[in-house]
Design an enzyme around this catalytic site. Structure first.
Site, PDB file in Angstrom:
ATOM      1  N   GLY A 164      -0.056   5.444  -4.385  1.00  0.00           N
ATOM      2  CA  GLY A 164      -0.669   6.720  -4.763  1.00  0.00           C
ATOM      3  C   GLY A 164      -0.042   7.867  -3.988  1.00  0.00           C
ATOM      4  O   GLY A 164       0.328   8.892  -4.571  1.00  0.00           O
ATOM      5  N   ARG A 206      -0.520   9.047 -10.119  1.00  0.00           N
ATOM      6  CA  ARG A 206      -0.652   7.793  -9.355  1.00  0.00           C
ATOM      7  C   ARG A 206      -0.041   6.617 -10.124  1.00  0.00           C
ATOM      8  O   ARG A 206       0.545   5.711  -9.537  1.00  0.00           O
ATOM      9  CB  ARG A 206      -2.127   7.500  -9.054  1.00  0.00           C
ATOM     10  CG  ARG A 206      -2.762   8.453  -8.046  1.00  0.00           C
ATOM     11  CD  ARG A 206      -4.223   8.080  -7.806  1.00  0.00           C
ATOM     12  NE  ARG A 206      -4.349   6.725  -7.280  1.00  0.00           N
ATOM     13  CZ  ARG A 206      -4.245   6.421  -5.984  1.00  0.00           C
ATOM     14  NH1 ARG A 206      -4.036   7.358  -5.084  1.00  0.00           N
ATOM     15  NH2 ARG A 206      -4.357   5.170  -5.595  1.00  0.00           N
ATOM     16  N   HIS A 247       2.415   3.406  -8.971  1.00  0.00           N
ATOM     17  CA  HIS A 247       2.188   1.966  -9.193  1.00  0.00           C
ATOM     18  C   HIS A 247       3.385   1.338  -9.908  1.00  0.00           C
ATOM     19  O   HIS A 247       3.796   0.229  -9.582  1.00  0.00           O
ATOM     20  CB  HIS A 247       0.903   1.738  -9.996  1.00  0.00           C
ATOM     21  CG  HIS A 247      -0.342   2.105  -9.228  1.00  0.00           C
ATOM     22  ND1 HIS A 247      -0.569   1.687  -7.936  1.00  0.00           N
ATOM     23  CD2 HIS A 247      -1.421   2.848  -9.573  1.00  0.00           C
ATOM     24  CE1 HIS A 247      -1.756   2.158  -7.520  1.00  0.00           C
ATOM     25  NE2 HIS A 247      -2.277   2.873  -8.489  1.00  0.00           N
ATOM     26  N   ARG A 257     -12.164   1.658  -7.962  1.00  0.00           N
ATOM     27  CA  ARG A 257     -11.299   2.751  -8.453  1.00  0.00           C
ATOM     28  C   ARG A 257     -11.666   3.123  -9.888  1.00  0.00           C
ATOM     29  O   ARG A 257     -12.336   2.359 -10.587  1.00  0.00           O
ATOM     30  CB  ARG A 257      -9.840   2.293  -8.375  1.00  0.00           C
ATOM     31  CG  ARG A 257      -9.448   2.058  -6.924  1.00  0.00           C
ATOM     32  CD  ARG A 257      -7.963   1.893  -6.769  1.00  0.00           C
ATOM     33  NE  ARG A 257      -7.661   1.695  -5.358  1.00  0.00           N
ATOM     34  CZ  ARG A 257      -6.478   1.857  -4.815  1.00  0.00           C
ATOM     35  NH1 ARG A 257      -5.461   2.232  -5.570  1.00  0.00           N
ATOM     36  NH2 ARG A 257      -6.291   1.652  -3.533  1.00  0.00           N
ATOM     37  N   ARG A 316      -4.725  -1.422   9.308  1.00  0.00           N
ATOM     38  CA  ARG A 316      -5.908  -2.249   9.029  1.00  0.00           C
ATOM     39  C   ARG A 316      -5.524  -3.333   8.035  1.00  0.00           C
ATOM     40  O   ARG A 316      -4.537  -3.216   7.306  1.00  0.00           O
ATOM     41  CB  ARG A 316      -7.064  -1.400   8.497  1.00  0.00           C
ATOM     42  CG  ARG A 316      -6.750  -0.580   7.270  1.00  0.00           C
ATOM     43  CD  ARG A 316      -7.997   0.138   6.725  1.00  0.00           C
ATOM     44  NE  ARG A 316      -7.639   1.044   5.662  1.00  0.00           N
ATOM     45  CZ  ARG A 316      -7.404   2.353   5.834  1.00  0.00           C
ATOM     46  NH1 ARG A 316      -7.515   2.898   7.032  1.00  0.00           N
ATOM     47  NH2 ARG A 316      -7.053   3.108   4.811  1.00  0.00           N
ATOM     48  N   LEU A 317      -6.344  -4.364   8.002  1.00  0.00           N
ATOM     49  CA  LEU A 317      -6.051  -5.509   7.131  1.00  0.00           C
ATOM     50  C   LEU A 317      -6.727  -5.377   5.764  1.00  0.00           C
ATOM     51  O   LEU A 317      -6.356  -6.092   4.820  1.00  0.00           O
ATOM     52  CB  LEU A 317      -6.465  -6.823   7.804  1.00  0.00           C
ATOM     53  CG  LEU A 317      -5.585  -7.242   8.995  1.00  0.00           C
ATOM     54  CD1 LEU A 317      -6.174  -8.447   9.711  1.00  0.00           C
ATOM     55  CD2 LEU A 317      -4.162  -7.562   8.529  1.00  0.00           C
ATOM     56  N   ASP A 340       0.820  -1.218   0.000  1.00  0.00           N
ATOM     57  CA  ASP A 340       0.000   0.000   0.000  1.00  0.00           C
ATOM     58  C   ASP A 340       0.855   1.269   0.000  1.00  0.00           C
ATOM     59  O   ASP A 340       1.956   1.293   0.547  1.00  0.00           O
ATOM     60  CB  ASP A 340      -0.898  -0.013   1.249  1.00  0.00           C
ATOM     61  CG  ASP A 340      -2.008   1.017   1.157  1.00  0.00           C
ATOM     62  OD1 ASP A 340      -2.365   1.423   0.042  1.00  0.00           O
ATOM     63  OD2 ASP A 340      -2.517   1.425   2.224  1.00  0.00           O
ATOM     64  N   LEU A 366      11.060 -20.569  -3.096  1.00  0.00           N
ATOM     65  CA  LEU A 366      10.171 -19.531  -2.566  1.00  0.00           C
ATOM     66  C   LEU A 366       8.840 -19.595  -3.312  1.00  0.00           C
ATOM     67  O   LEU A 366       8.827 -19.601  -4.546  1.00  0.00           O
ATOM     68  CB  LEU A 366      10.808 -18.142  -2.759  1.00  0.00           C
ATOM     69  CG  LEU A 366       9.910 -16.925  -2.473  1.00  0.00           C
ATOM     70  CD1 LEU A 366       9.594 -16.804  -0.981  1.00  0.00           C
ATOM     71  CD2 LEU A 366      10.568 -15.634  -2.953  1.00  0.00           C
TER      72      LEU A 366
HETATM   73  C1  IPE Z   1      -5.199  -2.720   0.166  1.00  0.00           C
HETATM   74  O1  IPE Z   1      -4.934  -1.377  -0.081  1.00  0.00           O
HETATM   75  C2  IPE Z   1      -5.234  -3.486  -1.114  1.00  0.00           C
HETATM   76  C3  IPE Z   1      -3.955  -3.647  -1.793  1.00  0.00           C
HETATM   77  C4  IPE Z   1      -2.805  -3.187  -1.394  1.00  0.00           C
HETATM   78  C5  IPE Z   1      -4.020  -4.405  -3.015  1.00  0.00           C
HETATM   79  P1  IPE Z   1      -6.105  -0.314  -0.278  1.00  0.00           P
HETATM   80  O2  IPE Z   1      -5.467   0.973  -0.557  1.00  0.00           O
HETATM   81  O3  IPE Z   1      -7.083  -0.835  -1.271  1.00  0.00           O
HETATM   82  O4  IPE Z   1      -6.790  -0.348   1.165  1.00  0.00           O
HETATM   83  P2  IPE Z   1      -7.685   0.739   1.885  1.00  0.00           P
HETATM   84  O5  IPE Z   1      -8.741   1.169   0.902  1.00  0.00           O
HETATM   85  O6  IPE Z   1      -6.800   1.881   2.276  1.00  0.00           O
HETATM   86  O7  IPE Z   1      -8.232   0.041   3.072  1.00  0.00           O
HETATM   87  C1  IPE Z   2      -1.591   0.212  -3.345  1.00  0.00           C
HETATM   88  O1  IPE Z   2      -1.379   1.583  -3.412  1.00  0.00           O
HETATM   89  C2  IPE Z   2      -1.872  -0.386  -4.696  1.00  0.00           C
HETATM   90  C3  IPE Z   2      -3.203  -0.981  -4.820  1.00  0.00           C
HETATM   91  C4  IPE Z   2      -4.171  -0.913  -3.954  1.00  0.00           C
HETATM   92  C5  IPE Z   2      -3.443  -1.720  -6.032  1.00  0.00           C
HETATM   93  P1  IPE Z   2      -2.589   2.603  -3.379  1.00  0.00           P
HETATM   94  O2  IPE Z   2      -2.999   2.897  -4.777  1.00  0.00           O
HETATM   95  O3  IPE Z   2      -3.677   2.110  -2.502  1.00  0.00           O
HETATM   96  O4  IPE Z   2      -1.868   3.852  -2.739  1.00  0.00           O
HETATM   97  P2  IPE Z   2      -2.522   4.907  -1.753  1.00  0.00           P
HETATM   98  O5  IPE Z   2      -3.106   4.158  -0.602  1.00  0.00           O
HETATM   99  O6  IPE Z   2      -3.558   5.643  -2.543  1.00  0.00           O
HETATM  100  O7  IPE Z   2      -1.363   5.768  -1.342  1.00  0.00           O
HETATM  101 MG    MG Z   3      -4.092   2.391  -0.539  1.00  0.00          MG
END
Ligand code: IPE
Ligand code: IPE
Ligand code: MG
Length: 250
Positions: free
Chosen positions: A26, A36, A40, A74, A197-198, A23, A134
């Site tokens: 973005g 963004r 990625h 998204r 959070r999970l 995570d 692995l």
């Molecule tokens: C969790 O991240 C999912 C992945 C990393 C694939 P999110 O960015 O989707 O989680 P929330 O929305 O902050 O809980």
């Molecule tokens: C994790 O990064 C990638 C996915 C969820 C696919 P984010 O896109 O959620 O990045 P933030 O949380 O917006 O920074």
């Molecule tokens: Mg995120």
């Protein structure tokens, strides 16, 4: 076994199974005034680095949350970009993964991903099938609640057809109906980007996982950060409901 992971005693073990919620891509981009999409792309580079680092540290299972069942919320352009990056990652990395003894696996519902991903995934799985060192599991279109509901439905069908009696459904049997049936439970779950959070990741499997959260954003997460997470894990006293390392010897 768990009680030796204190500050004294035998040298602590590396976790057998590390799971990572990748995570913060973005935020990494926004902080740099980038799109963004750039975050990625950088996140994929971090994944490559961490796979190598995990391999070098004798981690046996690495599971990465790449796309959740909720990530369909998204914008379509971002979803398309993520799917494109998955195909690129597989196309460019499979030979390298193979050379490193990595076996790819997938959890979730990959069959619902765009057709462009299906071939790349099937070929990645087939070409790394002999990997011994692995297991790299990609959580794709993965949601833990959906996984648990899928297992419950399957067990209900088995009970209805007389294949299993309701009182034969134990937690082991339940685990065997999850997508993770071939994986041990994660020992350590890492969440970069400072969230605690999970987000619907491995809810059942995380029952006794050690959770590690860091402010570092996923694109900046490197081998040194992995070592920090492992060191934090090694300082934990995993009790599994019993008494801790010191008390059990008293
Ligand atoms: C969790 O991240 C999912 C992945 C990393 C694939 P999110 O960015 O989707 O989680 P929330 O929305 O902050 O809980
Ligand atoms: C994790 O990064 C990638 C996915 C969820 C696919 P984010 O896109 O959620 O990045 P933030 O949380 O917006 O920074
Ligand atoms: Mg995120």
């Amino acid at each position: 076994m768990a009680s030796t992971a204190g500050t004294s005693g035998p040298s602590p073990q590396v976790p057998a199974h590390i799971a990572i919620i990748m995570d913060g891509n973005g935020r990494w981009a926004v902080r740099r005034g980038l799109a963004r999409a750039d975050g990625h792309r950088q996140g994929v580079l971090a994944l490559k680095t961490i796979v190598k680092a995990a391999r070098a540290r004798d981690i046996r299972y690495l599971t990465v949350y790449a796309f959740s069942t909720e990530n369909w919320r998204r914008p379509q352009a971002e979803i398309d970009l993520l799917m494109g990056l998955l195909v690129e990652f597989l196309a460019s990395e499979v030979d390298e993964l193979r050379a490193q003894g990595v076996r790819l696996a997938v959890i979730g519902h990959p069959e619902e991903l765009p057709a462009s991903c299906q071939g790349a995934l099937a070929s990645g799985l087939a070409r790394t099938a002999q990997g011994q060192d692995l297991v790299l599991t990609l959580a794709l279109n993965y949601g833990s609640r959906r996984e648990i509901v899928d297992a419950a439905r399957q067990l209900a069908e088995e009970a209805q057809t007389g294949l299993i009696a309701p009182d034969e459904i134990t937690d082991q049997v339940f685990s065997q109906h999850l997508y993770t049936r071939r994986l041990p439970d994660p020992d350590l779950i890492i969440r970069p980007s400072g969230e605690w959070r999970l987000s619907n990741f491995l809810l059942w499997q995380a029952a006794y996982a050690e959770i590690y959260s860091t402010e570092v954003l996923w694109p900046d997460f490197d081998a040194q950060e992995l070592d920090r997470a492992i060191a934090a894990y090694q300082r934990r006293d995993r009790r599994f409901g019993a008494l801790g390392g010191q008390e059990s010897q008293a």
